[in-house]
Motif scaffolding. Structure first.
Motif, PDB file in Angstrom:
ATOM      1  N   ALA A 198     -70.064  73.854 125.130  1.00  0.00           N
ATOM      2  CA  ALA A 198     -68.747  74.101 125.733  1.00  0.00           C
ATOM      3  C   ALA A 198     -68.886  74.985 126.970  1.00  0.00           C
ATOM      4  N   ASP A 199     -69.768  75.989 126.911  1.00  0.00           N
ATOM      5  CA  ASP A 199     -70.009  76.846 128.076  1.00  0.00           C
ATOM      6  C   ASP A 199     -70.543  76.029 129.237  1.00  0.00           C
ATOM      7  N   GLN A 247     -70.269  72.799 129.774  1.00  0.00           N
ATOM      8  CA  GLN A 247     -69.254  71.872 130.277  1.00  0.00           C
ATOM      9  C   GLN A 247     -68.217  72.595 131.111  1.00  0.00           C
ATOM     10  N   GLU A 248     -67.915  73.827 130.738  1.00  0.00           N
ATOM     11  CA  GLU A 248     -66.944  74.621 131.487  1.00  0.00           C
ATOM     12  C   GLU A 248     -67.481  74.975 132.881  1.00  0.00           C
TER      13      GLU A 248
END
Length: 80
Positions: A72-73, A75-76
């Protein structure tokens, strides 16, 4: 306190810290910049700067605490 005074004070404080703490501060700064969608300065790095960075990372002390990022990090932060 003016922005310039704050920057100078922060610079002096960071300059006196151990390298591992400075690395954590740099990681946090990149995180905040990504949240605010501010492009990091390394996007303008040349080949020599990337080579130096890669060598620094390769020869880091192994006992340093590893920073773990989730998918998630990534992708962010990743912007195609």
């Amino acid at each position: 306190m003016t922005t310039m005074t704050l920057r100078e004070q922060l610079y002096r404080q960071i300059d006196s810290l151990p390298d591992e703490v400075v690395e954590q501060i740099a990681d946090f700064a990149l995180f905040v910049m990504a949240r605010r969608q501010i492009a990091p300065a390394y996007e303008e790095w040349g080949g020599n700067q990337w080579q130096s960075f890669a060598l620094d990372q390769l020869f880091r002390e192994e006992d340093e605490e590893e920073v773990v990022y989730s998918l998630a990090d990534a992708q962010e932060i990743y912007r195609p």
